[in-house]
Design an enzyme around this catalytic site. Structure first.
Site, PDB file in Angstrom:
ATOM      1  N   TYR A  24       0.862  -1.193   0.000  1.00 45.05           N
ATOM      2  CA  TYR A  24       0.000   0.000   0.000  1.00 45.05           C
ATOM      3  C   TYR A  24       0.891   1.234   0.000  1.00 45.05           C
ATOM      4  O   TYR A  24       1.910   1.284   0.712  1.00 45.05           O
ATOM      5  CB  TYR A  24      -0.903   0.007   1.233  1.00 45.05           C
ATOM      6  CG  TYR A  24      -1.758   1.255   1.363  1.00 45.05           C
ATOM      7  CD1 TYR A  24      -3.045   1.299   0.839  1.00 45.05           C
ATOM      8  CD2 TYR A  24      -1.277   2.393   2.010  1.00 45.05           C
ATOM      9  CE1 TYR A  24      -3.835   2.430   0.948  1.00 45.05           C
ATOM     10  CE2 TYR A  24      -2.061   3.539   2.126  1.00 45.05           C
ATOM     11  CZ  TYR A  24      -3.336   3.542   1.588  1.00 45.05           C
ATOM     12  OH  TYR A  24      -4.114   4.678   1.693  1.00 45.05           O
ATOM     13  N   GLU A  84      -3.549   7.481  -4.004  1.00 44.19           N
ATOM     14  CA  GLU A  84      -3.539   6.204  -3.288  1.00 44.19           C
ATOM     15  C   GLU A  84      -3.258   5.069  -4.271  1.00 44.19           C
ATOM     16  O   GLU A  84      -3.951   4.925  -5.278  1.00 44.19           O
ATOM     17  CB  GLU A  84      -4.876   5.980  -2.592  1.00 44.19           C
ATOM     18  CG  GLU A  84      -4.916   4.705  -1.758  1.00 44.19           C
ATOM     19  CD  GLU A  84      -6.256   4.500  -1.068  1.00 44.19           C
ATOM     20  OE1 GLU A  84      -6.275   4.332   0.165  1.00 44.19           O
ATOM     21  OE2 GLU A  84      -7.285   4.515  -1.774  1.00 44.19           O
TER      22      GLU A  84
END
Length: 401
Positions: free
Chosen positions: A119, A207
């Site tokens: 991530y 993101e």
């Protein structure tokens, strides 16, 4: 403003971030051509991904009953069948709500042999007024879930905006993800590119979830962006006409589009008491106090600090276009705003729309005496509130009746 995954990858690629070679398709025939090309180049699998402004697509369900808005396929026919089941259909995910979103575009990419998922995100830490890089070795999960279950696996690195991102910081984040050797260098370059994308495009957040470690033919391992989401600061879009052109009106609520034409900040909600307020903070407080007294707000509507009579009229028209609205609360604190301008706009809008719903008005501040006089002499059947709490109680009671 939000953009699609394929658009986010286009921006990231512009800043040197490694992204898959994808093709955007709007018909099943285009999907067929794209997949045949992918297979001809040696790929064993391909991915067909619905393009909507919402996450959870892979686990979503179409209203037709077809399951999954992201499909990994191994033949051209599978891809065509998936496209026919997705295009023109409504996809419901955990982020769309029950109404779902209509799929009009598909992103077709080569399938990847993913060995590990990470991530990565860049956002603004408002408490410190500094950019923040967040990363985790637990990719593919919601970051909130990672924070709850594995808080020690979240890496945070703050960037000094005066000097920008430094090489030691990108290497520090990469090392924190457990990457070594050649992969550490790849990751450092990619992290730098993601940060530059965030900075140069005036994004509110970039993101990457997941950032994948992929094994290519021949055994070489590389890092690539498998999925990406970018949220952009509306206030900075005037500096980026190329990005503004990416706006997809089909993904936005019609009333929100209409509001933007009049420079109004409007978000539709699920309640039945409409709010017309000046200032985002006051608007949030107004929604809270309606909820506190047992009501449910139908919208967030901020007319700004210097709204004109025409904007107020437009705001009323937008409010009344929502069939769920059963009452209206106008809550104005006049600092820059002239209360009489608001009052004049309320009267004009109420008469123009033949308003029959309960209308509660609370005015305070600049030129409030003239504003209240305008309302009193208008002949309208409206209810005045002496305070925000008083106005909220009155509109909840009126709608309850």
């Amino acid at each position: 403003m939000n953009i699609h995954e394929f658009q986010a990858k286009q921006l990231l690629g512009k800043y040197g971030v490694a992204v898959p070679n994808g093709v955007v398709c709007t018909t099943a025939d285009e999907v067929r051509v794209a997949v045949e090309k992918i297979f001809s180049e040696g790929a064993k699998r391909a991915v067909v991904k619905s393009q909507i402004h919402a996450g959870g697509r892979g686990k979503g369900t179409f209203k037709s009953g077809y399951k999954g808005g992201v499909k990994v396929i191994s033949s051209t026919q599978e891809a065509v069948d998936a496209a026919k089941n997705m295009l023109g259909q409504i996809l419901v995910t955990k982020q769309t709500g029950p109404d779902g979103r209509k799929v009009t575009k598909l992103l077709v990419e080569p399938g990847s042999n993913i060995k590990k998922e990470y991530y990565l995100a860049v956002l603004l830490d408002r408490a410190l007024s500094r950019p923040l890089i967040m990363a985790s070795s637990e990719g593919g999960m919601d970051i909130e879930e990672v924070a709850e279950k594995f808080p020690e696996k979240i890496i945070k690195e703050w960037i000094d905006p005066a000097v920008g991102i430094q090489g030691y910081q990108t290497r520090k984040v990469a090392a924190g993800l457990g990457l070594r050797g050649e992969l550490l260098g790849q990751a450092a370059k990619l992290i730098s590119g993601v940060f530059k994308t965030w900075w140069e495009t005036d994004s509110s957040m970039v993101e990457i979830n997941p950032l994948a470690l992929i094994e290519e033919a021949g055994g070489k391992q590389v890092l690539k962006v498998v999925d990406a989401k970018i949220g952009l600061d509306d206030n900075a879009l005037y500096r980026h006409p190329d990005i503004q052109a990416m706006r997809d009106l089909e993904e936005e609520a019609p009333l929100e589009i209409e509001a933007s034409k009049h420079s109004l900040n409007y978000i539709k909600l699920d309640g039945n008491i409409a709010c017309l307020v000046n200032g985002a903070g006051l608007a949030m407080a107004t929604m809270d106090i309606i909820q506190h007294y047992g009501g449910s707000p139908a919208n967030f509507l901020d007319v700004g600090g210097g709204a004109s009579k025409e904007q107020v009229t437009a705001a009323f028209n937008i409010i009344l276009s929502d069939p769920h609205v059963k009452g209206i609360l106008v809550n104005i604190f006049g600092g820059i705003m002239d209360c009489n301008v608001i009052a004049t706009g309320i009267v004009a809008a109420a008469k123009e729309t033949h308003l029959s719903l309960p209308l509660v008005v609370r005015l305070e501040g600049n030129n409030v005496v003239a504003g209240k006089k305008t309302l009193a002499e208008s002949g309208l059947k409206l209810i005045t509130g002496d305070s925000m709490a008083d106005a909220a109680q009155k509109v909840v009671k009126a709608v309850g009746k």
